[in-house]
Design a protein around this motif. Structure first.
Motif, PDB file in Angstrom:
ATOM      1  N   THR A  53     -51.016  52.124   6.245  1.00 14.78           N
ATOM      2  CA  THR A  53     -49.603  52.320   6.604  1.00 14.78           C
ATOM      3  C   THR A  53     -49.342  53.746   7.085  1.00 14.78           C
ATOM      4  O   THR A  53     -48.725  53.950   8.134  1.00 14.78           O
ATOM      5  N   ARG A 102     -42.949  56.278   1.222  1.00 14.91           N
ATOM      6  CA  ARG A 102     -43.546  55.276   0.315  1.00 14.91           C
ATOM      7  C   ARG A 102     -43.451  55.824  -1.099  1.00 14.91           C
ATOM      8  O   ARG A 102     -43.801  56.987  -1.337  1.00 14.91           O
ATOM      9  N   HIS A 128     -41.803  45.922   1.986  1.00 14.85           N
ATOM     10  CA  HIS A 128     -42.714  46.658   2.872  1.00 14.85           C
ATOM     11  C   HIS A 128     -42.444  46.120   4.294  1.00 14.85           C
ATOM     12  O   HIS A 128     -43.225  45.356   4.848  1.00 14.85           O
ATOM     13  N   GLN A 131     -44.969  46.172   7.306  1.00 17.85           N
ATOM     14  CA  GLN A 131     -46.121  45.279   7.142  1.00 17.85           C
ATOM     15  C   GLN A 131     -45.736  43.844   7.526  1.00 17.85           C
ATOM     16  O   GLN A 131     -46.468  43.165   8.239  1.00 17.85           O
ATOM     17  N   ARG A 163     -44.855  43.747  -2.651  1.00 18.45           N
ATOM     18  CA  ARG A 163     -43.758  44.062  -1.712  1.00 18.45           C
ATOM     19  C   ARG A 163     -44.039  43.451  -0.345  1.00 18.45           C
ATOM     20  O   ARG A 163     -43.121  43.108   0.401  1.00 18.45           O
ATOM     21  N   VAL A 164     -45.345  43.296  -0.026  1.00 18.99           N
ATOM     22  CA  VAL A 164     -45.718  42.663   1.249  1.00 18.99           C
ATOM     23  C   VAL A 164     -45.232  41.215   1.246  1.00 18.99           C
ATOM     24  O   VAL A 164     -44.629  40.742   2.223  1.00 18.99           O
ATOM     25  N   ARG A 216     -53.723  41.230  -2.668  1.00 17.16           N
ATOM     26  CA  ARG A 216     -54.488  41.927  -3.706  1.00 17.16           C
ATOM     27  C   ARG A 216     -53.708  41.875  -5.029  1.00 17.16           C
ATOM     28  O   ARG A 216     -52.474  41.972  -5.019  1.00 17.16           O
ATOM     29  N   GLN A 218     -52.018  43.502  -7.844  1.00  9.52           N
ATOM     30  CA  GLN A 218     -51.450  44.860  -7.941  1.00  9.52           C
ATOM     31  C   GLN A 218     -51.674  45.395  -9.360  1.00  9.52           C
ATOM     32  O   GLN A 218     -50.723  45.532 -10.138  1.00  9.52           O
ATOM     33  N   PRO A 254     -53.042  42.039   4.111  1.00  8.87           N
ATOM     34  CA  PRO A 254     -52.474  43.338   4.495  1.00  8.87           C
ATOM     35  C   PRO A 254     -53.423  44.505   4.232  1.00  8.87           C
ATOM     36  O   PRO A 254     -53.206  45.609   4.730  1.00  8.87           O
ATOM     37  N   GLY A 255     -54.492  44.250   3.420  1.00 13.10           N
ATOM     38  CA  GLY A 255     -55.353  45.340   2.982  1.00 13.10           C
ATOM     39  C   GLY A 255     -54.634  46.162   1.936  1.00 13.10           C
ATOM     40  O   GLY A 255     -53.405  46.115   1.855  1.00 13.10           O
ATOM     41  N   PRO A 256     -55.334  46.907   1.106  1.00 10.91           N
ATOM     42  CA  PRO A 256     -56.787  46.943   1.005  1.00 10.91           C
ATOM     43  C   PRO A 256     -57.323  45.666   0.351  1.00 10.91           C
ATOM     44  O   PRO A 256     -56.660  45.106  -0.518  1.00 10.91           O
TER      45      PRO A 256
HETATM   46  C1  NCD Z   1     -50.073  46.980   0.688  1.00 12.11           C
HETATM   47  C2  NCD Z   1     -49.119  47.882  -0.059  1.00 12.11           C
HETATM   48  O1  NCD Z   1     -49.356  49.071  -0.213  1.00 12.11           O
HETATM   49  O2  NCD Z   1     -48.126  47.333  -0.478  1.00 12.11           O
HETATM   50  N1  NCD Z   1     -50.948  47.597   1.562  1.00 12.11           N
HETATM   51  C3  NCD Z   1     -50.558  48.044   2.787  1.00 12.11           C
HETATM   52  O3  NCD Z   1     -49.583  48.733   2.930  1.00 12.11           O
HETATM   53  N2  NCD Z   1     -51.298  47.690   3.835  1.00 12.11           N
HETATM   54  C4  NCD Z   1     -50.729  45.967  -0.150  1.00 12.11           C
HETATM   55  C5  NCD Z   1     -51.535  46.390  -1.346  1.00 12.11           C
HETATM   56  O4  NCD Z   1     -51.586  47.543  -1.731  1.00 12.11           O
HETATM   57  O5  NCD Z   1     -52.136  45.490  -1.938  1.00 12.11           O
END
Ligand code: NCD
Length: 295
Positions: A53, A102, A128, A131, A163-164, A216, A218, A254-256
């Motif tokens: 991001t 952020r 987010h 994203q 949040r994604v 992922r 969290q 969305p990664g990671p």
């Molecule tokens: C996400 C986040 O930070 O919310 N990653 C991102 O911004 N690409 C998803 C995550 O951390 O799992």
């Protein structure tokens, strides 16, 4: 509702804004960037770790000709005890032309006395928006459509703390997608965001999914740690599970990624995976979001 020019939620963009943003993104991909902001400064203020991001916003800003300043918490006066709000008040007092923030807490419009626009780069478990915008743009681009009508999108994993997921559920629904959530009982969505269906096993997912979005776990947001009876192997996207969801089902993340936890390496790298396309598109979408906020 955020102040005009601020993007705290996907809902701070009207339907017209969304159309224009996606159209401008397609244009930038086809014809390149318009380098017209060389007198502007973008500040990234990230109070949580980030690879994609932050660098994607910074790359986007450079492509548009902006100068970029990046706040580094580990070398800041937060080490001397200064708090988040006081730090932000100081950063905003320097009057960047636009700021991407952020943080671990929910952003509220009344928190800041900002003259310049602010973009939420991920606030706690809340939203987010950039994203979700790049995820939806990637799907629209793949399907060659202006909406996601008749598309079934399955979101798998830690929906409660993502949040994604929260921004995506809102945006996917606005684009007329059918949204299905698959999460273990302990990680199910806490609020109704308009999702169509929630299931707790792969076998309960109705067939022919258009795209799967993996999340992922969290871990950093789990209060009290992981419950010992939470077996996430049942929620990992493996190749046999992907094939059972639909022969054409696309893969997003969305990664990671924690390979082998929520998604296998084989799935992440398979031809139906759009994961690196999401990262590529992120720069274009964020550039057009900066452009929207500055215009
Ligand atoms: C996400 C986040 O930070 O919310 N990653 C991102 O911004 N690409 C998803 C995550 O951390 O799992």
């Amino acid at each position: 509702m955020a102040k005009s020019g601020d993007i705290f939620s996907v809902n701070d963009l009207s339907d017209g804004d969304l159309d224009r943003l996606f159209c401008a993104t397609r244009n930038a991909k086809a014809h390149g960037f318009d380098n017209r902001f060389s007198n502007k400064i973008l500040l990234t203020a990230f109070f949580e770790p980030s690879t994609r991001t932050r660098l994607s916003f910074e790359m986007a800003a450079h492509r548009l000709g902006l100068k970029v300043l990046s706040f580094d918490q580990s070398f800041s006066s937060m080490k001397k005890g200064e708090g988040f709000l006081e730090t932000m008040a100081n950063l905003l007092a320097m009057k960047p032309d636009i700021c991407v923030v952020r943080c671990g807490q929910r952003l509220e419009p009344k928190m800041f006395d900002n003259e310049s626009p602010m973009i939420n780069g991920g606030d706690g478990v809340n939203e987010h928006p950039s994203q979700a915008l790049l995820d939806c743009f990637t799907l629209l681009e793949h399907f060659g459509t202006d909406d996601l009508f008749k598309k079934k999108i399955l979101i798998i994993g830690d929906v409660a703390h993502s949040r994604v997921a929260h921004s995506n559920i809102k945006l996917l629904k606005r684009l007329s997608a059918e949204v299905i959530l698959l999460a273990p009982q302990a990680l199910r969505l806490r609020h109704d965001l308009g999702q169509d269906l929630e299931v707790s096993s792969f076998s309960a997912v109705p067939g022919e999914i258009s795209a799967v979005m993996c999340l992922r776990l969290q871990k950093e947001r789990l209060i009290g740690g992981l419950s010992s009876d939470l077996d996430l192997t049942d929620f990992c996207l493996t190749m046999p599970r992907l094939l059972r969801l639909g022969t054409k089902s696309l893969v997003l993340h969305p990664g990671p990624m924690n390979l082998g936890e929520e998604i296998t390496k084989e799935v992440a790298l398979c031809p139906k995976s759009l994961i690196y396309r999401q990262v590529e598109n992120g720069v274009f979408v964020r550039a057009m979001l900066i452009n929207h906020c500055l215009s």
